[in-house]
Design an enzyme around this catalytic site. Structure first.
Site, short mmCIF file in Angstrom:
data_model
loop_
_atom_site.label_atom_id
_atom_site.label_comp_id
_atom_site.label_asym_id
_atom_site.label_seq_id
_atom_site.Cartn_x
_atom_site.Cartn_y
_atom_site.Cartn_z
CE1 TYR A 112 6.09 15.93 -5.42
CE2 TYR A 112 8.21 15.75 -4.30
CZ TYR A 112 6.86 15.42 -4.40
OH TYR A 112 6.31 14.56 -3.48
CG ASP A 158 -7.60 17.37 -12.53
OD1 ASP A 158 -6.87 17.63 -11.55
OD2 ASP A 158 -7.23 17.55 -13.70
CE LYS A 163 4.04 17.16 -2.81
NZ LYS A 163 2.65 16.75 -2.54
N1 LIG Z 1 5.61 8.03 -2.18
C1 LIG Z 1 6.52 8.86 -1.76
O1 LIG Z 1 7.71 8.49 -1.62
C2 LIG Z 1 6.14 10.29 -1.43
C3 LIG Z 1 7.08 11.09 -0.79
C4 LIG Z 1 6.75 12.39 -0.47
C5 LIG Z 1 5.49 12.88 -0.76
N2 LIG Z 1 4.59 12.09 -1.39
C6 LIG Z 1 3.28 12.67 -1.69
O2 LIG Z 1 2.25 11.78 -1.32
C7 LIG Z 1 1.12 11.98 -2.18
C8 LIG Z 1 0.67 10.64 -2.72
O3 LIG Z 1 1.75 10.07 -3.44
P1 LIG Z 1 1.89 8.51 -3.71
O4 LIG Z 1 3.33 8.23 -3.71
O5 LIG Z 1 0.97 7.74 -2.87
O6 LIG Z 1 1.43 8.49 -5.25
P2 LIG Z 1 0.66 7.38 -6.10
O7 LIG Z 1 1.01 7.71 -7.51
O8 LIG Z 1 0.92 6.02 -5.61
O9 LIG Z 1 -0.86 7.77 -5.84
C9 LIG Z 1 -1.30 9.07 -6.08
C10 LIG Z 1 -2.76 9.03 -6.42
O10 LIG Z 1 -3.23 10.37 -6.60
C11 LIG Z 1 -3.95 10.46 -7.83
N3 LIG Z 1 -3.85 11.81 -8.36
C12 LIG Z 1 -2.74 12.43 -8.82
N4 LIG Z 1 -3.06 13.65 -9.27
C13 LIG Z 1 -4.39 13.80 -9.08
C14 LIG Z 1 -5.32 14.84 -9.36
N5 LIG Z 1 -4.91 15.98 -9.93
N6 LIG Z 1 -6.61 14.65 -9.02
C15 LIG Z 1 -7.01 13.51 -8.43
N7 LIG Z 1 -6.20 12.49 -8.16
C16 LIG Z 1 -4.90 12.63 -8.49
C17 LIG Z 1 -3.28 9.44 -8.72
O11 LIG Z 1 -4.11 9.07 -9.80
C18 LIG Z 1 -3.04 8.31 -7.74
O12 LIG Z 1 -4.18 7.51 -7.61
C19 LIG Z 1 1.55 12.99 -3.24
O13 LIG Z 1 1.11 14.28 -2.89
C20 LIG Z 1 3.07 12.91 -3.18
O14 LIG Z 1 3.70 14.09 -3.62
C21 LIG Z 1 4.88 10.80 -1.74
#
Ligand SMILES: NC(=O)c1ccc[n+]([C@@H]2O[C@H](COP(=O)([O-])OP(=O)(O)OC[C@H]3O[C@@H](n4cnc5c(N)ncnc54)[C@H](O)[C@@H]3O)[C@@H](O)[C@H]2O)c1
Length: 250
Positions: A153, A61, A157
């Site tokens: 959020y 985590d 960020k």
């Molecule tokens: N997808 C988007 O549109 C988007 C846009 C802007 C930023 N982001 C950022 O990209 C990153 C990844 O997002 P995503 O969309 O791929 O999400 P996702 O939910 O598809 O995957 C995120 C992964 O991170 C893991 N995770 C979350 N919290 C955790 C923790 N505390 N410890 C360990 N693992 C953890 C989850 O279990 C999951 O496997 C995030 O930081 C998110 O804020 C995503």
């Protein structure tokens, strides 16, 4: 030879979405990886990578400082050093001010800010020892350009960006580069889950508000991360790169 041949890389939250795409692309470029995720069963999601011997999975985590030690220890024991950290894991909660609770707010700060601080602090001495390295922090376009949603959020960020900028200056004399990516709407596992029973329709509709006419794919973010982690980017630090199909301007 791959762009990341022999580099020892840590990717957090690397069993889904953008993190998994980063792990796959970085392995393709020759990196040796430690991939982390929250529960033991998540390892199944990156089985081919683990079976290839290029990656090892550590349950972690990211918000818990004490759990970073085993991640760093695994990378050092297995790969002898640490060259790159991709602070990818994060969490989103989209609630207006009258609905969001102080607990939600704290959870967003933990998941998107405290976790990145803990990660950078844990790898820092190893990057110094290696003579430098690269940290890529995954922020969000929402930190830069408010969409009027994401009450906790977006500020979490945005604060992460402040952390990264400070670390970029602090790390520069040691050859540590710290860069930030700002994904826009990227069709990750998280979005597919939120889209419910009509994922393709939702995906198409969401893409209409984006200048390039579609949402992004995790692999398109991963290619930027590969570049920033590589020596091709050796004069780039402290930057923040939108990966958003032009949404930052729209
Ligand atoms: N997808 C988007 O549109 C988007 C846009 C802007 C930023 N982001 C950022 O990209 C990153 C990844 O997002 P995503 O969309 O791929 O999400 P996702 O939910 O598809 O995957 C995120 C992964 O991170 C893991 N995770 C979350 N919290 C955790 C923790 N505390 N410890 C360990 N693992 C953890 C989850 O279990 C999951 O496997 C995030 O930081 C998110 O804020 C995503």
């Amino acid at each position: 030879m791959g762009l990341l041949e022999g580099k020892s890389v840590i990717v957090t939250g690397g069993t889904a979405g953008i993190g998994r795409a980063c792990a796959i692309a970085m392995a393709r470029e020759g990196a040796k990886l430690v991939v982390t995720g929250r529960s033991a069963d998540r390892a199944e999601k990156i089985k081919p990578l683990l079976e290839s011997g290029q990656a090892v999975y550590v349950q972690q985590d990211t918000t818990r400082e004490d759990e970073w030690a085993k991640v760093v220890d695994t990378a050092v024991k297995r790969h002898g050093r640490i060259d790159v950290l991709v602070n990818n894991a994060g969490a989103i909660a989209i609630k207006p001010l009258d609905k969001i609770t102080p607990e939600d707010f704290t959870r967003m700060l933990d998941a998107n800010l405290h976790s990145v601080f803990c990660g950078m602090k844990a790898v820092w001495p190893h990057l110094v020892k290696a003579g430098g390295g690269a940290i890529i922090n995954n922020s969000a376009l929402m930190a830069e350009r408010t969409l009027g949603i994401g009450m906790a959020y977006a500020p979490a960020k945005a604060a992460q960006q402040g952390l990264s900028r400070t670390a970029a200056i602090e790390g520069a004399p040691a050859g540590i580069r710290v860069n930030t990516i700002l994904p826009g709407l990227i069709w990750s596992d998280g979005w597919i889950r939120m889209a419910g029973d009509k994922p393709e329709e939702t995906k198409t509709n969401l893409g209409k508000s984006i200048p390039l006419g579609r949402v992004g794919e995790p692999a398109e973010v991963a290619e930027v991360v590969v570049f920033l982690a590589s020596d091709e980017a050796k004069f780039i630090t402290g930057t923040e790169i939108p990966i958003d199909g032009g949404k930052v301007l729209a």
